[in-house]
Design an enzyme around this catalytic site. Structure first.
Site, PDB file in Angstrom:
ATOM      1  N   CYS A 135      55.993  83.018  58.315  1.00  0.00           N
ATOM      2  CA  CYS A 135      55.024  84.111  58.171  1.00  0.00           C
ATOM      3  C   CYS A 135      55.731  85.463  58.056  1.00  0.00           C
ATOM      4  O   CYS A 135      56.415  85.890  58.990  1.00  0.00           O
ATOM      5  CB  CYS A 135      54.098  84.067  59.390  1.00  0.00           C
ATOM      6  N   CYS A 155      54.610  88.133  60.588  1.00  0.00           N
ATOM      7  CA  CYS A 155      55.120  87.788  61.927  1.00  0.00           C
ATOM      8  C   CYS A 155      56.526  88.351  62.117  1.00  0.00           C
ATOM      9  O   CYS A 155      56.877  88.821  63.197  1.00  0.00           O
ATOM     10  CB  CYS A 155      55.149  86.274  62.128  1.00  0.00           C
TER      11      CYS A 155
END
Length: 98
Positions: A24, A27
Site C-alpha cells: 500500500c 501506508c
C-alpha cells in the site's frame, strides 16, 4: 495475536492502531508521520501496526476494508476511526482530544 491485541488495547494510555499492508503506497507515506507522532507524544500514546494480510481475522473483526485505517482505543474501547493518510498535527489533535 488476538489475546495479546486485547491486552494491548485495554490500556489507560491511548492506543493508535495502524492497519496497513506492505503493498500500500499511502501506508508507506503514513509510517514516517506516525513515527513523528510517537516522537512528539512519547509515552502518552502507544502506536502499533497491524499487517492486514498477516492478521486477516483481526482486520475482519474491525471491518477494515481499506488501508491505511487507523483506530484509536482507550481502555479497550474504540473511540475514533479514520481511513487514509492524516498529517502529524491532525493525528496528535485527535489523540489529545480523546
Amino acid at each position: 495475536m488476538k489475546s495479546s491485541f486485547n491486552k494491548i488495547i485495554d490500556s489507560q494510555t491511548p492506543v493508535l492502531v495502524d492497519f496497513f499492508a506492505d503493498w500500500c503506497g499511502p501506508c508507506k507515506m503514513l509510517a514516517p508521520i506516525l513515527k513523528q507522532v510517537k516522537e512528539e507524544l512519547g509515552d502518552a500514546v502507544k502506536i502499533i501496526k497491524i499487517d492486514v494480510d498477516r492478521n486477516q481475522p483481526l482486520a475482519a473483526k474491525y471491518q477494515v476494508r481499506g488501508v491505511p485505517t487507523m483506530l484509536l482505543f482507550k481502555s479497550g474501547k474504540q473511540v475514533w476511526r479514520q481511513s487514509g493518510v492524516l498529517q502529524k498535527n491532525e493525528i496528535i489533535n485527535i489523540i489529545n482530544s480523546n
